[in-house]
Design a protein around this motif. Sequence first.
Motif, PDB file in Angstrom:
ATOM      1  N   ILE A  83       0.860  -1.193   0.000  1.00  0.00           N
ATOM      2  CA  ILE A  83       0.000   0.000   0.000  1.00  0.00           C
ATOM      3  C   ILE A  83       0.889   1.232   0.000  1.00  0.00           C
ATOM      4  O   ILE A  83       1.691   1.432   0.921  1.00  0.00           O
ATOM      5  N   THR A  84       0.752   2.058  -1.017  1.00  0.00           N
ATOM      6  CA  THR A  84       1.474   3.330  -1.025  1.00  0.00           C
ATOM      7  C   THR A  84       0.588   4.413  -0.402  1.00  0.00           C
ATOM      8  O   THR A  84      -0.624   4.283  -0.349  1.00  0.00           O
ATOM      9  N   GLY A  85       1.220   5.469   0.073  1.00  0.00           N
ATOM     10  CA  GLY A  85       0.458   6.507   0.762  1.00  0.00           C
ATOM     11  C   GLY A  85      -0.213   5.966   2.008  1.00  0.00           C
ATOM     12  O   GLY A  85      -1.346   6.343   2.341  1.00  0.00           O
ATOM     13  N   ALA A  86       0.508   5.108   2.744  1.00  0.00           N
ATOM     14  CA  ALA A  86      -0.103   4.369   3.859  1.00  0.00           C
ATOM     15  C   ALA A  86      -0.105   5.119   5.180  1.00  0.00           C
ATOM     16  O   ALA A  86      -0.645   4.627   6.163  1.00  0.00           O
ATOM     17  N   GLY A 145      -5.037   5.282   2.720  1.00  0.00           N
ATOM     18  CA  GLY A 145      -3.994   4.275   2.888  1.00  0.00           C
ATOM     19  C   GLY A 145      -3.924   3.754   4.308  1.00  0.00           C
ATOM     20  O   GLY A 145      -3.771   2.551   4.539  1.00  0.00           O
ATOM     21  N   THR A 164      -6.982   1.596   5.041  1.00  0.00           N
ATOM     22  CA  THR A 164      -6.864   0.316   4.339  1.00  0.00           C
ATOM     23  C   THR A 164      -5.868  -0.593   5.044  1.00  0.00           C
ATOM     24  O   THR A 164      -6.102  -1.801   5.184  1.00  0.00           O
ATOM     25  N   ALA A 165      -4.745  -0.034   5.490  1.00  0.00           N
ATOM     26  CA  ALA A 165      -3.740  -0.835   6.190  1.00  0.00           C
ATOM     27  C   ALA A 165      -4.321  -1.446   7.459  1.00  0.00           C
ATOM     28  O   ALA A 165      -4.127  -2.643   7.737  1.00  0.00           O
ATOM     29  N   LEU A 199       4.133  -1.349   3.780  1.00  0.00           N
ATOM     30  CA  LEU A 199       3.561  -0.012   3.835  1.00  0.00           C
ATOM     31  C   LEU A 199       4.601   1.027   3.418  1.00  0.00           C
ATOM     32  O   LEU A 199       5.711   1.048   3.956  1.00  0.00           O
ATOM     33  N   ALA A 234       5.391   5.246   2.309  1.00  0.00           N
ATOM     34  CA  ALA A 234       5.017   6.663   2.329  1.00  0.00           C
ATOM     35  C   ALA A 234       6.298   7.459   2.558  1.00  0.00           C
ATOM     36  O   ALA A 234       7.377   6.881   2.782  1.00  0.00           O
ATOM     37  N   ASN A 266      -1.992   1.294  -5.570  1.00  0.00           N
ATOM     38  CA  ASN A 266      -1.445   2.609  -5.910  1.00  0.00           C
ATOM     39  C   ASN A 266      -2.380   3.677  -5.336  1.00  0.00           C
ATOM     40  O   ASN A 266      -3.347   4.089  -5.981  1.00  0.00           O
ATOM     41  N   ASN A 267      -2.074   4.111  -4.124  1.00  0.00           N
ATOM     42  CA  ASN A 267      -2.974   4.999  -3.406  1.00  0.00           C
ATOM     43  C   ASN A 267      -2.422   6.412  -3.190  1.00  0.00           C
ATOM     44  O   ASN A 267      -3.192   7.357  -3.047  1.00  0.00           O
ATOM     45  N   ALA A 268      -1.117   6.579  -3.171  1.00  0.00           N
ATOM     46  CA  ALA A 268      -0.527   7.883  -2.834  1.00  0.00           C
ATOM     47  C   ALA A 268      -1.058   8.983  -3.751  1.00  0.00           C
ATOM     48  O   ALA A 268      -1.251   8.769  -4.955  1.00  0.00           O
TER      49      ALA A 268
END
Length: 335
Positions: A12-15, A20, A23-24, A36, A38, A90-92
């Motif tokens: 997970i990016t932007g965790a 993010g 979700t984590a 994780l 970031a 791809n969340n960031a």
Amino acid sequence: MLKPLEDQVIVITGASSGIGLATARKAAARGAKLVLAARNEHALKVLVNEIKNKGGSAVWGRADVGREEDVNHIVETAIREFGRFDTWVNNAGISIFGEAMDVSIEDMKRMYDTNFWDVVYGTRVAVRHYKERCVPGAIINIGSLFGDRGTVIQSTYASAKFALHGWTESIRMELEKENAPVSITLVHPGKIDTPYNEHAHSYLDKQPAHYMSMIYPPEAVAEAILFAAEHPKRDMYVGSQAKLVAVFGRLAPRVMDKIMERTMYRTQHSDRPSKSKADSALYQPGYGLHERGTNKGWIRKTSWYVKMSKHPLTSAALAAGAGASLWALAKRRGS
């Protein structure tokens, strides 16, 4: 066939905050192993310790995902710690609030690094990993309702999300054509209650905010992401708001233009002075460990649209039943 969540390693990016972070925590509670990433190293360390103290398994890696070499380091961390990964999220992301003609080209390019090129880098390394292992894996890209429909004030953000949506659709078709073992999902969040606005780079006099509108919790996006990690889905809309904006924008674009022009200027900022550009998270890590933001509006507890998307046949049957009941009631009243 994708693995059950408890058997997965998820990147997970932007965790460190917002979607993010939610979700984590949700994935860890379901038994997934986590990688994780970031820019906020302190927040990542605290989060990993939190997950481990609850019996979960997670590692962290400081990364600026707008840099391809940092994305490669995330892969190295996943392989070193767990030997693989099964889902890449791809969340960031970061936004810029300001008139299109006012935003500097330098700031635009920096935002594209974080919102678009990070998705390209993440997609490429994940596809390569799944192909090498010959085991199905998932890529989940976090788009936006503004990737389906442009907006004022956040024109740079919207254009980057349009690019992300186009990339996702195109690479999905290419991989499907070659029968690659990859599930690609595009998540379309509506307005979400995260620190998104606090982290944004602002050219406005007033602080950016989701204001006077329907706002969904980050847990609703996390629910959509984790469902897509187990079940191949083309698209997941978070909130009927996101779906309606996309559909109505295609069916009646000029009408939607006028609606956006009349509403978005007054609903994208609050009544307090804007933070300075130096305090934004465009060029430096934003504050971490906060799922929610400082938005004001109709804060929803969940997204029923997400829940319906998880069970489309049941939802269709219920909708048909409700329609039949209303028709019968109207007919009875008319007779």
